[in-house]
Design a protein around this motif. Sequence first.
Motif, short mmCIF file in Angstrom:
data_model
loop_
_atom_site.label_atom_id
_atom_site.label_comp_id
_atom_site.label_asym_id
_atom_site.label_seq_id
_atom_site.Cartn_x
_atom_site.Cartn_y
_atom_site.Cartn_z
N PHE A 31 0.82 -1.21 0.00
CA PHE A 31 0.00 0.00 0.00
C PHE A 31 0.86 1.26 0.00
CE2 PHE A 31 1.00 -0.24 4.42
CZ PHE A 31 0.76 1.01 4.99
N ASP A 32 0.21 2.35 -0.37
CA ASP A 32 0.87 3.65 -0.41
C ASP A 32 -0.16 4.73 -0.06
OD1 ASP A 32 3.33 5.29 -1.30
OD2 ASP A 32 1.69 6.21 -2.41
N LEU A 33 0.31 5.79 0.59
CA LEU A 33 -0.55 6.91 0.95
C LEU A 33 -0.01 8.19 0.33
CD1 LEU A 33 -0.97 6.33 4.80
CD2 LEU A 33 -2.39 5.42 2.97
N ALA A 50 -3.93 0.42 -2.46
CA ALA A 50 -3.44 -0.85 -1.91
C ALA A 50 -3.66 -1.96 -2.93
CB ALA A 50 -4.15 -1.18 -0.60
N VAL A 51 -2.70 -2.87 -3.00
CA VAL A 51 -2.76 -4.02 -3.91
C VAL A 51 -2.53 -5.28 -3.10
CG1 VAL A 51 -1.85 -5.10 -5.99
CG2 VAL A 51 -1.86 -2.60 -5.79
N LYS A 52 -3.46 -6.25 -3.20
CA LYS A 52 -3.32 -7.52 -2.48
C LYS A 52 -2.77 -8.56 -3.45
CE LYS A 52 -6.45 -8.51 0.54
NZ LYS A 52 -7.73 -8.93 1.18
N VAL A 53 -1.65 -9.18 -3.06
CA VAL A 53 -0.99 -10.16 -3.94
C VAL A 53 -0.67 -11.43 -3.16
CG1 VAL A 53 0.01 -8.43 -5.48
CG2 VAL A 53 1.28 -9.15 -3.47
N LEU A 62 -7.52 -1.77 -3.82
CA LEU A 62 -8.34 -0.77 -3.16
C LEU A 62 -7.73 0.59 -3.44
CD1 LEU A 62 -9.83 -0.85 0.42
CD2 LEU A 62 -8.47 1.11 -0.31
N ALA A 63 -8.55 1.53 -3.87
CA ALA A 63 -8.03 2.87 -4.15
C ALA A 63 -9.13 3.89 -3.91
CB ALA A 63 -7.54 2.97 -5.60
#
Length: 582
Positions: A31-33, A50-53, A62-63
């Motif tokens: 994730f990044d903010l 956020a990227v779920k891998v 999620l963005a």
Amino acid sequence: MPPSMVLVVDAVQGTLDDLGTPLSDVTFVVFDLETTGGSASEHAITEIGAVKVRGGEVIGELATLVDPGGPIPPFISVLTGITDAMVVAAPRIESVLPSFLEFIRGTTLVAHNAGFDVGFIKAACAAHGYPPPINAVLDTVDLARRLLTRDETPNCKLATLARLFRTSTEPCHRALQDARATVGVLHGLIERAGSFDVHTVEDLRSFVRAPTPEQRRKRHLADLVPHAPGVYVFEDAHGEALYIGKSTNLRNRVRSYFTASETRPRIREMIGVAERVRPIVCATALEAEVRELRLIGAAKPRYNRKSRFPEKAVWLKLTDEPFPRLSIVREVKDDQGTYLGPFGSTRLADDARAALHEAVPLRRCTERLTLRTTRPACALAGIGRCGAPCEGRESPAAYHEHVDAAREAMTGDAGAVFTALEARMERLAAEQRYEEAAVDRDRLAAYVRTAARMQRLSSLTRLPHLVAASPAFSGGWEIHVVRHGRLTAAGVMPKGAHPAPFVEALVATAETVSPGPGPTPAATAEETECVLRWLESPGVRLVEVDGEWSLPARGAARLKARIDLAYAPRHRPSSREGRPLR
């Protein structure tokens, strides 16, 4: 073994848990903010990506933009491309946070410079009543520093690593795009980690924390360091100081630099350059603290971050001229000017000056005015913020009433400035102009905190001679001689010794001090603060005091607690609103 004895061995089959969780089975949320600034306590989130891998495959994203509850600074908009218009209809963080916490449940969090992003998430959770996430966290910056060499990459910035690993997404300071780029970087780093026999997530976390080969190879540098209080200096092959520190036990502290507990990237890099450690044994912990400050200021080691440039302190000066004004200077001179400081930056000094100008109508022009100078007044005179001495509207006697008020506010009673700024903040808050109220709060804080600090320092630096003692661990007494705020001698009196001859001998060998100008005439403000902290510690007794040691009865210290309360963590929808000072 006697025939009658039978050895029975129970075979225990290991479990998969003993081997750890293979990286291919771990679910990561990268994730990044994007935020309005760098402080989680003072700034707000504007975007989450956020990227779920798992197993190298993306299984969810999620963005969302986030309304920060206040304007986005222009330079942040230039950097990220996120403007006030883009977030005006976005949800607030209290609406977004539950979805994000559910998205990361049961996963390992990954971020580039994870401390920054995780810090904002924890601050948001605290502000809105959610428990902080307990997920394991991996930082791709730390991984890159362990796995990559300087020959491969000049730095560990996300854009640099994305080019190195040829990620499919290029980072651009937007949350989802940066998270996608970090996924590519994570996969590239995990592939590299395989060559170090790192195959489980437990191995990966241990690998980041493990001592580097340089740390293991140079453990012998601590062998000759004594068990004593003092200062240690890491030096390179040419004898140049790389890093300076202090400790009450030099051997134990230096040893810790060569263990897994030392994870700071800069210090690990320093260990790779260091060739020796030079110990400087001191009589007391206070002497070690002061020597450390002096050595850092003199040698300016490149791996120390604090205390390297005491000469760059900034002061606010009430000038000595027919019509004095408030000027920001970097040098305290032996003149008739009145000084407030030191400040850590020009911005803080300017904030304090603005606070004083709110309470006292001093002129703000920079020209030197004499009794014969005449020129047109500026706009401040038209709105009643200046008496226009430049036009002769205000006599020297009337103007010097303002000067005396400013001098008293700088060195004595801070109440007038506090009252003026508090009234203005209440008016702005009533008009729902919270951003402007917060600016005034910051200005008042810069003024009050610095005035309180300077008055404490000045109370000690006025004393030409002071001797104080505190109980030592050995059963004796630690004795220090202080002159004009400067530590001039230190010693430990053995248990049972007669104090009079010991104190006399220590005073006779103490450094002679010729004080200079200003509130800190013989030492840096940082050194004098070290001495003050020791003097205020439990068990310290005054042995000799030449002069009066006192603070102004209505000084700034009585107001500092109210300022600190205004900056205490608080739970409210918008962290950018000005908090009352009541």
